[in-house]
Design a protein around this motif. Sequence first.
Motif, PDB file in Angstrom:
ATOM      1  N   MET A   1     -71.314 -52.045 -80.645  1.00  0.00           N
ATOM      2  CA  MET A   1     -71.456 -51.532 -82.634  1.00  0.00           C
ATOM      3  C   MET A   1     -72.768 -50.652 -82.740  1.00  0.00           C
ATOM      4  N   ARG A   2     -72.206 -49.832 -83.387  1.00  0.00           N
ATOM      5  CA  ARG A   2     -74.005 -48.841 -83.986  1.00  0.00           C
ATOM      6  C   ARG A   2     -74.108 -50.142 -84.959  1.00  0.00           C
ATOM      7  N   ILE A   3     -75.574 -50.770 -85.489  1.00  0.00           N
ATOM      8  CA  ILE A   3     -75.375 -51.120 -86.379  1.00  0.00           C
ATOM      9  C   ILE A   3     -76.855 -51.391 -87.406  1.00  0.00           C
ATOM     10  N   LEU A   4     -76.740 -50.680 -88.775  1.00  0.00           N
ATOM     11  CA  LEU A   4     -77.463 -50.850 -89.737  1.00  0.00           C
ATOM     12  C   LEU A   4     -78.344 -52.062 -90.375  1.00  0.00           C
ATOM     13  N   VAL A   5     -78.893 -52.724 -89.901  1.00  0.00           N
ATOM     14  CA  VAL A   5     -79.277 -53.675 -91.380  1.00  0.00           C
ATOM     15  C   VAL A   5     -80.900 -53.320 -91.617  1.00  0.00           C
ATOM     16  N   LEU A   6     -80.847 -53.044 -93.261  1.00  0.00           N
ATOM     17  CA  LEU A   6     -81.550 -53.289 -94.280  1.00  0.00           C
ATOM     18  C   LEU A   6     -82.991 -54.142 -94.199  1.00  0.00           C
ATOM     19  N   GLY A   7     -83.668 -54.068 -94.737  1.00  0.00           N
ATOM     20  CA  GLY A   7     -84.526 -55.167 -94.792  1.00  0.00           C
ATOM     21  C   GLY A   7     -86.137 -55.849 -93.996  1.00  0.00           C
ATOM     22  N   SER A   8     -86.422 -56.263 -94.683  1.00  0.00           N
ATOM     23  CA  SER A   8     -87.318 -56.838 -93.418  1.00  0.00           C
ATOM     24  C   SER A   8     -87.921 -58.467 -93.722  1.00  0.00           C
ATOM     25  N   GLY A   9     -87.078 -58.875 -93.771  1.00  0.00           N
ATOM     26  CA  GLY A   9     -87.398 -60.709 -93.754  1.00  0.00           C
ATOM     27  C   GLY A   9     -87.420 -61.436 -92.793  1.00  0.00           C
ATOM     28  N   ALA A  10     -87.326 -62.736 -92.528  1.00  0.00           N
ATOM     29  CA  ALA A  10     -87.092 -63.583 -91.099  1.00  0.00           C
ATOM     30  C   ALA A  10     -85.790 -63.715 -92.027  1.00  0.00           C
ATOM     31  N   ARG A  11     -84.950 -63.391 -92.472  1.00  0.00           N
ATOM     32  CA  ARG A  11     -83.465 -63.485 -92.693  1.00  0.00           C
ATOM     33  C   ARG A  11     -82.318 -62.319 -91.998  1.00  0.00           C
ATOM     34  N   GLU A  12     -83.405 -61.083 -92.114  1.00  0.00           N
ATOM     35  CA  GLU A  12     -83.186 -59.502 -91.415  1.00  0.00           C
ATOM     36  C   GLU A  12     -83.157 -60.607 -89.693  1.00  0.00           C
ATOM     37  N   HIS A  13     -84.783 -60.728 -89.359  1.00  0.00           N
ATOM     38  CA  HIS A  13     -84.734 -60.791 -88.333  1.00  0.00           C
ATOM     39  C   HIS A  13     -83.979 -62.248 -87.553  1.00  0.00           C
ATOM     40  N   ALA A  23     -71.942 -61.290 -76.796  1.00  0.00           N
ATOM     41  CA  ALA A  23     -71.831 -60.712 -75.430  1.00  0.00           C
ATOM     42  C   ALA A  23     -71.761 -59.035 -75.296  1.00  0.00           C
ATOM     43  N   GLU A  24     -71.583 -58.716 -76.553  1.00  0.00           N
ATOM     44  CA  GLU A  24     -71.580 -57.553 -76.600  1.00  0.00           C
ATOM     45  C   GLU A  24     -72.702 -56.819 -77.100  1.00  0.00           C
ATOM     46  N   THR A  25     -73.127 -55.668 -76.384  1.00  0.00           N
ATOM     47  CA  THR A  25     -74.510 -54.885 -76.689  1.00  0.00           C
ATOM     48  C   THR A  25     -74.880 -53.584 -76.957  1.00  0.00           C
ATOM     49  N   HIS A  26     -75.124 -54.138 -78.878  1.00  0.00           N
ATOM     50  CA  HIS A  26     -75.141 -52.921 -80.049  1.00  0.00           C
ATOM     51  C   HIS A  26     -76.412 -51.736 -79.862  1.00  0.00           C
ATOM     52  N   ALA A  27     -76.528 -50.419 -80.177  1.00  0.00           N
ATOM     53  CA  ALA A  27     -77.551 -50.138 -80.473  1.00  0.00           C
ATOM     54  C   ALA A  27     -78.124 -50.814 -82.074  1.00  0.00           C
ATOM     55  N   VAL A 300     -70.734 -69.692 -83.550  1.00  0.00           N
ATOM     56  CA  VAL A 300     -70.396 -69.531 -81.742  1.00  0.00           C
ATOM     57  C   VAL A 300     -69.667 -68.427 -82.186  1.00  0.00           C
ATOM     58  N   ASP A 301     -68.883 -68.027 -83.307  1.00  0.00           N
ATOM     59  CA  ASP A 301     -68.268 -66.239 -83.221  1.00  0.00           C
ATOM     60  C   ASP A 301     -69.309 -65.334 -83.144  1.00  0.00           C
ATOM     61  N   PRO A 302     -68.653 -64.438 -82.389  1.00  0.00           N
ATOM     62  CA  PRO A 302     -70.024 -63.175 -83.196  1.00  0.00           C
ATOM     63  C   PRO A 302     -70.296 -63.056 -84.435  1.00  0.00           C
ATOM     64  N   LEU A 303     -71.031 -62.288 -84.527  1.00  0.00           N
ATOM     65  CA  LEU A 303     -71.005 -62.194 -86.063  1.00  0.00           C
ATOM     66  C   LEU A 303     -70.958 -61.057 -86.755  1.00  0.00           C
ATOM     67  N   SER A 304     -71.368 -59.857 -85.450  1.00  0.00           N
ATOM     68  CA  SER A 304     -70.893 -58.054 -85.999  1.00  0.00           C
ATOM     69  C   SER A 304     -68.912 -58.794 -86.255  1.00  0.00           C
ATOM     70  N   ARG A 305     -68.451 -59.277 -85.341  1.00  0.00           N
ATOM     71  CA  ARG A 305     -67.324 -59.181 -85.547  1.00  0.00           C
ATOM     72  C   ARG A 305     -66.743 -60.077 -87.154  1.00  0.00           C
ATOM     73  N   LEU A 306     -67.087 -60.481 -87.325  1.00  0.00           N
ATOM     74  CA  LEU A 306     -67.229 -61.453 -88.674  1.00  0.00           C
ATOM     75  C   LEU A 306     -67.660 -59.954 -89.587  1.00  0.00           C
ATOM     76  N   LEU A 307     -68.494 -59.698 -90.131  1.00  0.00           N
ATOM     77  CA  LEU A 307     -68.773 -59.566 -90.938  1.00  0.00           C
ATOM     78  C   LEU A 307     -68.867 -57.560 -91.023  1.00  0.00           C
ATOM     79  N   LEU A 308     -68.158 -57.118 -89.756  1.00  0.00           N
ATOM     80  CA  LEU A 308     -67.374 -55.711 -89.900  1.00  0.00           C
ATOM     81  C   LEU A 308     -65.492 -56.042 -90.558  1.00  0.00           C
TER      82      LEU A 308
END
Length: 423
Positions: A1-13, A23-27, A300-308
């Motif tokens: 997936m191509r994912i844009l994360v907004l923010g600049s804190g430790a939470r975003e890191h 396992a999947e590689t994202h941009a 345990v689950d892929p975060l991107s899948r849950l957020l999407l």
Amino acid sequence: MRILVLGSGAREHAIILALRSEAETHAIFAAPGNAGIAREAHLVDLDPLDPTAVLEFAKTEAVDLVVVGPEAPLVAGVADPLRAHGIPVFGPGKAAAQLEGSKTYAKRIMDAAGVPTGRSARAGDLAAVEAALDAYGAPYVVKADGLAAGKGVIVTSDRAAAITHAETYLPTGAVLIEEFLSGPEVSLFFLSDGDHVAPLSPAQDFKRLRDGDEGPNTGGMGAYSPLPWLTDRFGGEDEFVDHVTRAIAEPVIRQMDAEGTPFIGLLYAGLILTEQGVRVIEFNARFGDPETQVVLPRLVDPLSRLLLAAASGTLEDEPRPAFADATAVTVVLASEGYPEAPLTGRVLTGIDRAEEVDGVHVAHAATALQGGELVATGGRVLSVVATGTTFAEARAAAYEGLERIRLDGGQFRTDIAARVAQD
Ligand code: AMP
Ligand code: GLY
């Protein structure tokens, strides 16, 4: 997936590290990011508070998912144009973000949904403030109605201090006077697609600046997850989570949907476990910081899948998010002067050595590279995170990591997760 994360804190890191661990590689693109995030994502020179600029970037770069980290862009309405253009965005629109942006809005929703919270009164002038303070009695709780970057709340037995705090925030509109609630605090996060919720694992945050819960409130000085002591009170974490899901998260999400302001994103329930039962002290409309740093490493689950799934309205089809039994502890390093007036620009060293400690990684918050040196650029500078089998192990590792980091005047608490590490 191509994912844009907004923010600049430790939470975003932490969010980006979780996406990177899949396992999947994202941009991954981050705006504006920080020096730590720069190692994991493409930093984009984009103002997260500018909805038009964010939309243009997302369209140009064919972004599949936008994840909004902090509250300010949500309250500024960054999610609305994205959603209107069919771009999946994890984060509520401007109207639903009022759940965090206005404490009186949140109280009204809770009232309408029958959700348990402390009694409160909205006060628009000093006379109303004094009347409400005297009605509830000490200790006094005074809250700014709008966003105040963690500084809006005072809990004090000093009536004069309560009034001074109210006077600071009355010019912004109104303040909320609340009855004092007593008990352990829990942060519980729910992913929401506007209709269904999926709970994450609970965490505890340490809000006060100094050891022993002394000093002013901060954004959070440390956290741990899971909460083993929930078993004594509720029979187990699952029982607790089920209770809060049914009594708090689902009614709120249903109420907001019924009002035409569906909440899509992260519902953060700030809870207090009183003798009379679980009470909401606040809602936030985004992941907590630093709680995210201890919750996501256990996912345990892929975060991107849950957020999407949340962003696309398909959370119902997903299994409930699963968490590892591992323990996680994080300790925040803050600049001298935080939270009132942090001194910035100081050199920061030792992060690589900290990460050599078994189980330790560092989530950057306010860091930047200047002339080849890493410097601290804000109040909360970084989160040292450690995972382990036991809390004793994770806690010892986190503090060993922290000891290896140097920042002149740096402040941190020495008692994060001390109690659970003893059990
Ligand atoms: P808030 O920003 O609303 O989460 O408040 C910050 C902190 O102030 C909370 O984490 C609590 O520690 C404390 N607090 C807020 N409201 C209350 C309350 N009604 N009774 C006791 N403590 C509170
Ligand atoms: N750690 C508290 C918050 O994120 O609001």
